[in-house]
Write an enzyme that holds these catalytic residues in place. Structure first.
Site, PDB file in Angstrom:
ATOM      1  N   HIS A 264      -8.689  -6.606  35.544  1.00 30.45           N
ATOM      2  CA  HIS A 264      -9.644  -7.616  35.998  1.00 30.45           C
ATOM      3  C   HIS A 264     -10.819  -7.682  35.039  1.00 30.45           C
ATOM      4  CE1 HIS A 264     -10.629  -3.771  37.993  1.00 30.45           C
ATOM      5  NE2 HIS A 264     -11.908  -4.124  37.865  1.00 30.45           N
TER       6      HIS A 264
ATOM      7  N   ASP B 100     -16.669 -11.092  43.697  1.00 31.64           N
ATOM      8  CA  ASP B 100     -16.673  -9.651  43.929  1.00 31.64           C
ATOM      9  C   ASP B 100     -17.297  -9.366  45.293  1.00 31.64           C
ATOM     10  OD1 ASP B 100     -16.582  -6.973  41.822  1.00 31.64           O
ATOM     11  OD2 ASP B 100     -17.641  -6.751  43.735  1.00 31.64           O
ATOM     12  N   ILE B 101     -16.703  -8.414  46.016  1.00 28.96           N
ATOM     13  CA  ILE B 101     -17.186  -8.090  47.362  1.00 28.96           C
ATOM     14  C   ILE B 101     -18.544  -7.380  47.321  1.00 28.96           C
ATOM     15  CG2 ILE B 101     -16.188  -5.768  47.630  1.00 28.96           C
ATOM     16  CD1 ILE B 101     -15.071  -6.757  50.358  1.00 28.96           C
TER      17      ILE B 101
ATOM     18  N   ASN C 230     -13.861  -2.795  32.818  1.00 28.93           N
ATOM     19  CA  ASN C 230     -13.933  -1.348  33.021  1.00 28.93           C
ATOM     20  C   ASN C 230     -12.518  -0.792  32.888  1.00 28.93           C
ATOM     21  OD1 ASN C 230     -16.703  -1.295  33.572  1.00 28.93           O
ATOM     22  ND2 ASN C 230     -16.371  -1.769  35.731  1.00 28.93           N
TER      23      ASN C 230
ATOM     24  N   HIS D 195     -14.816  -8.634  35.029  1.00 22.56           N
ATOM     25  CA  HIS D 195     -16.020  -8.975  35.780  1.00 22.56           C
ATOM     26  C   HIS D 195     -16.757 -10.049  34.986  1.00 22.56           C
ATOM     27  CE1 HIS D 195     -16.180  -5.251  38.403  1.00 22.56           C
ATOM     28  NE2 HIS D 195     -15.426  -4.785  37.413  1.00 22.56           N
TER      29      HIS D 195
ATOM     30  N   GLN E 201     -13.627   2.432  36.398  1.00 24.41           N
ATOM     31  CA  GLN E 201     -12.628   1.513  36.947  1.00 24.41           C
ATOM     32  C   GLN E 201     -12.167   2.074  38.287  1.00 24.41           C
ATOM     33  OE1 GLN E 201      -9.082   0.883  34.553  1.00 24.41           O
ATOM     34  NE2 GLN E 201      -8.316  -0.729  35.913  1.00 24.41           N
ATOM     35  N   SER E 202     -12.203   1.233  39.316  1.00 24.85           N
ATOM     36  CA  SER E 202     -11.822   1.702  40.654  1.00 24.85           C
ATOM     37  C   SER E 202     -10.588   0.991  41.187  1.00 24.85           C
ATOM     38  CB  SER E 202     -12.988   1.515  41.627  1.00 24.85           C
ATOM     39  OG  SER E 202     -13.349   0.151  41.710  1.00 24.85           O
TER      40      SER E 202
HETATM   41  P1  DGP Z   1     -13.859  -1.841  38.869  1.00 31.98           P
HETATM   42  O1  DGP Z   1     -14.819  -0.786  39.354  1.00 31.98           O
HETATM   43  O2  DGP Z   1     -14.170  -2.321  37.482  1.00 31.98           O
HETATM   44  O3  DGP Z   1     -12.429  -1.399  39.046  1.00 31.98           O
HETATM   45  O4  DGP Z   1     -14.113  -3.105  39.790  1.00 31.98           O
HETATM   46  C1  DGP Z   1     -13.478  -3.328  41.003  1.00 31.98           C
HETATM   47  C2  DGP Z   1     -14.299  -4.352  41.738  1.00 31.98           C
HETATM   48  O5  DGP Z   1     -13.530  -4.825  42.827  1.00 31.98           O
HETATM   49  C3  DGP Z   1     -15.588  -3.820  42.343  1.00 31.98           C
HETATM   50  O6  DGP Z   1     -16.702  -4.456  41.696  1.00 31.98           O
HETATM   51  C4  DGP Z   1     -15.539  -4.212  43.799  1.00 31.98           C
HETATM   52  C5  DGP Z   1     -14.403  -5.187  43.869  1.00 31.98           C
HETATM   53  N1  DGP Z   1     -13.636  -5.117  45.102  1.00 31.98           N
HETATM   54  C6  DGP Z   1     -13.105  -4.004  45.657  1.00 31.98           C
HETATM   55  N2  DGP Z   1     -12.451  -4.321  46.790  1.00 31.98           N
HETATM   56  C7  DGP Z   1     -12.562  -5.673  46.923  1.00 31.98           C
HETATM   57  C8  DGP Z   1     -12.085  -6.597  47.903  1.00 31.98           C
HETATM   58  O7  DGP Z   1     -11.403  -6.266  48.873  1.00 31.98           O
HETATM   59  N3  DGP Z   1     -12.421  -7.901  47.726  1.00 31.98           N
HETATM   60  C9  DGP Z   1     -13.166  -8.322  46.656  1.00 31.98           C
HETATM   61  N4  DGP Z   1     -13.436  -9.628  46.595  1.00 31.98           N
HETATM   62  N5  DGP Z   1     -13.621  -7.485  45.718  1.00 31.98           N
HETATM   63  C10 DGP Z   1     -13.324  -6.176  45.854  1.00 31.98           C
END
Ligand code: DGP
Length: 122
Positions: free
Chosen positions: A108, A39-40, A95, A110, A102-103
């Site tokens: 996915h 996760d970023i 999420n 976590h 959820q974004s």
């Molecule tokens: P959610 O809020 O459950 O939809 O989680 C989305 C996750 O995705 C959030 O924890 C941050 C991660 N994320 C968003 N953009 C990127 C990206 O470009 N690269 C990676 N590795 N993770 C990302």
């Protein structure tokens, strides 16, 4: 990394672009139907996202189209936890929808670990 040609993708979807290798990510694990990457914005010492290669908006939708791929996603989750050395336990979070924050609307999981978790979650 290239998605099998029979895997549906959605134009503009960030995680589809990671699966296709168009957006860089720190890959941790791959199976025929899943990809796992860091996760970023990590919320724990170990924070990995495990996603289906197929574009579906959430895990419920994945279960609707393929129980086999959902099972592979869950197995990949356990394998990632093992590879990360999360012997003391880990949390798997799906999420789903805006109330759960959820974004990214590509299913996915976590996988969070490396620290003690609290309950209930915020
Ligand atoms: P959610 O809020 O459950 O939809 O989680 C989305 C996750 O995705 C959030 O924890 C941050 C991660 N994320 C968003 N953009 C990127 C990206 O470009 N690269 C990676 N590795 N993770 C990302």
């Amino acid at each position: 990394m290239t998605a099998p040609t029979d895997q549906p993708t959605e134009a503009g979807c960030l995680f589809c672009r990671i699966v296709a290798g168009e957006v860089p990510a720190a890959l941790v694990h791959e199976t025929p139907h899943t990809v796992a990457f860091r996760d970023i914005d990590p919320q724990a010492p170990s924070h990995v996202l495990v996603i289906p290669r197929r574009h579906v908006p959430d895990v419920g939708a994945l279960a609707d189209v393929s129980a086999e791929e959902l099972a592979e996603l869950v197995r990949a989750t356990a394998e990632v936890a093992r590879m990360e050395g999360l012997d003391g336990g880990y949390r798997s979070v799906y999420n789903t929808g805006p109330d759960a924050q959820q974004s990214v609307f590509h299913a996915h999981v976590h996988v969070l670990g490396g620290r003690a978790m609290t309950w209930p979650p915020g």
